[in-house]
Design a protein around this motif. Structure first.
Motif, PDB file in Angstrom:
ATOM      1  N   TYR A 178      -5.341   6.838  -9.328  1.00  0.00           N
ATOM      2  CA  TYR A 178      -6.493   5.696  -9.304  1.00  0.00           C
ATOM      3  C   TYR A 178      -6.654   4.974  -8.127  1.00  0.00           C
ATOM      4  CZ  TYR A 178      -1.966   2.972  -9.771  1.00  0.00           C
ATOM      5  OH  TYR A 178      -0.837   2.375  -9.387  1.00  0.00           O
ATOM      6  N   LYS A 179      -7.649   4.256  -8.149  1.00  0.00           N
ATOM      7  CA  LYS A 179      -7.883   3.574  -6.783  1.00  0.00           C
ATOM      8  C   LYS A 179      -8.032   1.841  -6.931  1.00  0.00           C
ATOM      9  CE  LYS A 179     -11.943   3.840  -3.571  1.00  0.00           C
ATOM     10  NZ  LYS A 179     -13.175   4.881  -3.319  1.00  0.00           N
ATOM     11  N   ILE A 180      -7.581   1.335  -6.085  1.00  0.00           N
ATOM     12  CA  ILE A 180      -7.484  -0.179  -6.049  1.00  0.00           C
ATOM     13  C   ILE A 180      -8.345  -0.872  -5.050  1.00  0.00           C
ATOM     14  CG2 ILE A 180      -6.118  -2.447  -6.129  1.00  0.00           C
ATOM     15  CD1 ILE A 180      -3.717  -0.445  -6.390  1.00  0.00           C
ATOM     16  N   PHE A 181      -9.258  -1.627  -5.390  1.00  0.00           N
ATOM     17  CA  PHE A 181     -10.272  -2.319  -4.611  1.00  0.00           C
ATOM     18  C   PHE A 181      -9.835  -3.510  -4.137  1.00  0.00           C
ATOM     19  CE2 PHE A 181     -12.833   0.962  -6.636  1.00  0.00           C
ATOM     20  CZ  PHE A 181     -13.755   1.251  -5.642  1.00  0.00           C
ATOM     21  N   PHE A 182      -9.656  -3.942  -2.878  1.00  0.00           N
ATOM     22  CA  PHE A 182      -9.256  -5.479  -2.511  1.00  0.00           C
ATOM     23  C   PHE A 182     -10.642  -5.774  -1.863  1.00  0.00           C
ATOM     24  CE2 PHE A 182      -5.306  -3.220  -2.807  1.00  0.00           C
ATOM     25  CZ  PHE A 182      -4.554  -4.146  -3.522  1.00  0.00           C
ATOM     26  N   GLU A 183     -10.465  -7.018  -1.191  1.00  0.00           N
ATOM     27  CA  GLU A 183     -11.714  -7.518  -0.689  1.00  0.00           C
ATOM     28  C   GLU A 183     -12.053  -6.988   0.594  1.00  0.00           C
ATOM     29  OE1 GLU A 183     -13.136 -12.208   0.012  1.00  0.00           O
ATOM     30  OE2 GLU A 183     -11.164 -11.632  -0.122  1.00  0.00           O
ATOM     31  N   ASP A 184     -11.303  -6.425   1.504  1.00  0.00           N
ATOM     32  CA  ASP A 184     -11.413  -5.915   2.717  1.00  0.00           C
ATOM     33  C   ASP A 184     -10.858  -4.281   2.714  1.00  0.00           C
ATOM     34  OD1 ASP A 184      -8.723  -6.510   2.575  1.00  0.00           O
ATOM     35  OD2 ASP A 184      -8.580  -7.517   4.565  1.00  0.00           O
ATOM     36  N   ASP A 185     -10.569  -3.666   1.617  1.00  0.00           N
ATOM     37  CA  ASP A 185      -9.977  -2.575   1.995  1.00  0.00           C
ATOM     38  C   ASP A 185      -9.970  -1.838   0.441  1.00  0.00           C
ATOM     39  OD1 ASP A 185      -9.000  -0.228   2.915  1.00  0.00           O
ATOM     40  OD2 ASP A 185      -7.126  -1.104   3.604  1.00  0.00           O
ATOM     41  N   THR A 186      -9.475  -0.430   0.421  1.00  0.00           N
ATOM     42  CA  THR A 186      -9.231   0.067  -0.783  1.00  0.00           C
ATOM     43  C   THR A 186      -7.582   0.969  -0.707  1.00  0.00           C
ATOM     44  OG1 THR A 186     -10.323   2.236  -0.389  1.00  0.00           O
ATOM     45  CG2 THR A 186     -11.448   0.379  -1.588  1.00  0.00           C
ATOM     46  N   ILE A 187      -6.982   0.977  -1.857  1.00  0.00           N
ATOM     47  CA  ILE A 187      -5.943   1.744  -1.730  1.00  0.00           C
ATOM     48  C   ILE A 187      -5.961   2.723  -2.796  1.00  0.00           C
ATOM     49  CG2 ILE A 187      -3.401   1.934  -2.314  1.00  0.00           C
ATOM     50  CD1 ILE A 187      -3.010  -0.700  -1.064  1.00  0.00           C
ATOM     51  N   THR A 188      -5.500   4.073  -2.350  1.00  0.00           N
ATOM     52  CA  THR A 188      -5.682   5.289  -3.151  1.00  0.00           C
ATOM     53  C   THR A 188      -4.555   5.868  -3.758  1.00  0.00           C
ATOM     54  OG1 THR A 188      -7.945   5.817  -2.377  1.00  0.00           O
ATOM     55  CG2 THR A 188      -6.791   7.623  -3.662  1.00  0.00           C
ATOM     56  N   ILE A 189      -4.087   5.869  -4.908  1.00  0.00           N
ATOM     57  CA  ILE A 189      -2.811   6.130  -5.370  1.00  0.00           C
ATOM     58  C   ILE A 189      -2.984   7.834  -5.528  1.00  0.00           C
ATOM     59  CG2 ILE A 189      -0.737   6.104  -7.040  1.00  0.00           C
ATOM     60  CD1 ILE A 189      -1.268   3.548  -5.123  1.00  0.00           C
ATOM     61  N   GLY A 190      -2.138   8.533  -4.726  1.00  0.00           N
ATOM     62  CA  GLY A 190      -2.334   9.813  -4.663  1.00  0.00           C
ATOM     63  C   GLY A 190      -1.469  10.639  -6.254  1.00  0.00           C
ATOM     64  N   ASP A 191      -1.632  11.635  -6.179  1.00  0.00           N
ATOM     65  CA  ASP A 191      -0.721  12.461  -7.336  1.00  0.00           C
ATOM     66  C   ASP A 191       0.577  12.822  -7.059  1.00  0.00           C
ATOM     67  OD1 ASP A 191      -1.540  14.384  -5.564  1.00  0.00           O
ATOM     68  OD2 ASP A 191      -2.317  15.863  -7.172  1.00  0.00           O
TER      69      ASP A 191
END
Length: 486
Positions: A88-101
């Motif tokens: 999944y992917k998390i959107f923050f105000e100034d960045d995104t975090i991608t959680i790999g498998d």
């Protein structure tokens, strides 16, 4: 033996119980008020688009494997399961975090955000894995009858984890607020704030990072179809559009139920419907829990849901997406501390057609949106529309794509629908939260204390909210029934 059992409702816990009880030789009849089996796990199909209306995350694949293995089956006998990469992917105000498998990819992402953070992350997940093994193989397999169930050689050495919270443990190890939100997110599936959830429940973080996020091709409803098929092969009979309006009791025994106005007699009655609603089917004297009891409990959130068909592909998103671009704590307060419609809601967006082309027509996208809200809120069409506009504007801003004019249709589902469709207490979506004072034996009982042959299963009893716990709840109650009535 061939004792006859009535099961009210056909959600995951009911389906699980039906299979286990039929295997044990009972004659099982399942009564579902709606037109399809599956309870909250239903499907909405329109114009070539397919949406899971309820659960959309496939976590803890081992629990599903164990369930089918008990009947000599495998998940692959019924549906194709794919591991999502990324999860999944998390959107923050100034960045995104991608959680790999896998953990290696997740560690790289953590290091990008907070150098050095992969070291405490590995230690945290190692403890989470140990907790998972204890929870799944020891604690959750107990029927919630006694506090002694929590005392095992394994839990004795980590009793402190029942009195510390997830929030305190995460914040002790990580400083970056984005990483904190990422690690606190999984316990939201348990229906409580991270600062109210025992740190033992970090096992959810292992379920997330260690076991990964999966998708059954065709959607979560494939699990329902699989369990229904298995149940039928074991002799279970299903009755849809069959509303149970009364459980009749004589001499401390549930003698019959009233279905669509007709009285039907059974040896045992099991309700997988909402626990509060199930007790309203009884005369007052036979109810175990008062309205005051229910009103004081911490319930998991309700949800405002949207099912949207887009005539274009959505850019820069994954299958699962979390929009944490507003204040996590503020939204939690609006759910739990001072219940009201959130001023700046977090939300979840699911685009299953990103990885499963069967879920939308070619070149189109199926979008499922969820805003967690407090149960029992006022629910109007105007409020739904306002919140849809809020999250759509945020979606467009974060992905850098205008999609408002690409909407073919949208449908919504909220508090009023949870009540009318599922008889859900205050319109909750996930049952009763797993806080310290609502864990294990402190949850509503699987077996009625007032009626000898009446039982309950589902997310308001043990082990708690979520699809895998529901499968376990069905097995626990089937074992109890076997013990007392075989």
């Amino acid at each position: 033996m061939n004792k006859e059992i009535a099961i009210i409702g056909s959600g995951f816990s009911s389906l699980s119980a039906a299979c286990h009880l039929a295997k044990s030789g009972y004659k099982v009849s399942v009564f579902e008020k709606n037109s399809t089996v599956g309870g909250r796990c239903r499907q909405f199909v329109k114009d070539g688009f397919t949406f899971d209306m309820g659960p959309s995350w496939y976590w803890m694949p081992d629990i599903f494997d164990k369930f089918f293995a008990e009947f000599g089956k495998k998940t692959s006998d019924y549906y194709q399961l794919d591991k999502l990469s990324p999860a999944y992917k998390i959107f923050f105000e100034d960045d995104t975090i991608t959680i790999g498998d896998c953990m290696d990819k997740i560690c790289v992402e953590f290091e990008r955000i907070e150098p050095g953070s992969s070291i405490p992350l590995k230690k945290f997940i190692k403890t989470a894995q140990e907790n998972y093994d204890i929870a799944i193989n020891k604690v959750v397999l107990k029927p919630g009858l006694s506090p002694l169930e929590l005392i095992t050689p394994e839990t004795v050495t980590r009793l402190d984890q029942f009195f510390k919270t997830i929030s305190s443990e995460v914040r002790k190890r990580f400083k970056n607020p984005k990483l904190i939100s990422t690690l606190e997110f999984p316990v939201l599936f348990l229906g409580a704030k991270p600062n109210k959830t025992p740190s033992f429940y970090s096992f959810m973080n292992f379920a997330d990072f260690g076991l990964g996020t999966w998708h059954p091709k065709g959607g979560m409803y494939q699990i329902v179809l699989a369990m229904e098929s298995l149940a039928k092969s074991l002799g279970v009979i299903f009755f849809t559009e069959s509303t149970v309006s009364k459980i009749n009791v004589e001499d401390k025994s549930a003698k019959s139920i009233v279905v669509n106005g007709q009285t039907k007699y059974f040896d045992v009655v099991l309700s997988g419907a909402d626990y509060h609603h199930s007790e309203t089917l009884l005369d007052q004297t036979y109810r175990q829990y008062s309205e005051k009891y229910w009103s004081k409990k911490t319930f998991a959130p309700s949800s405002l849901l949207f099912y949207v068909g887009f005539d274009t592909k959505i850019k820069n998103v994954e299958h699962h997406n979390l929009f944490f671009d507003t204040n996590f704590e503020k939204h939690a307060q609006d759910i739990y501390d001072h219940p009201k419609w959130p001023s700046e809601p977090l939300f979840y967006a699911n685009f299953p057609s990103e990885t499963d082309l069967t879920m939308a027509p070619k070149g189109c996208e199926a979008g499922f949106f969820l805003i967690p809200i407090a149960p029992g809120l006022e629910d109007t069409e105007a409020l739904r529309e306002d919140y849809f506009n809020i999250i759509l504007s945020r979606l467009e801003l974060r992905i850098g794509q205008k999609v408002r004019n690409n909407i073919i249709f949208k449908e919504s589902f909220c508090v009023n629908d949870f009540i009318s469709e599922y008889n859900s207490y205050k319109g909750n979506a996930y049952g009763m939260a797993n806080t310290l004072l609502q864990t294990a034996f402190l949850r509503p009982n699987l077996k009625s204390k007032k009626i000898d042959n009446l039982y309950f299963t589902g997310q308001l009893t043990v082990p708690g909210p979520g699809v895998p716990p529901a499968l376990i709840s069905g097995k626990l109650v089937a074992d109890l029934i076997n013990k007392h009535h075989n």
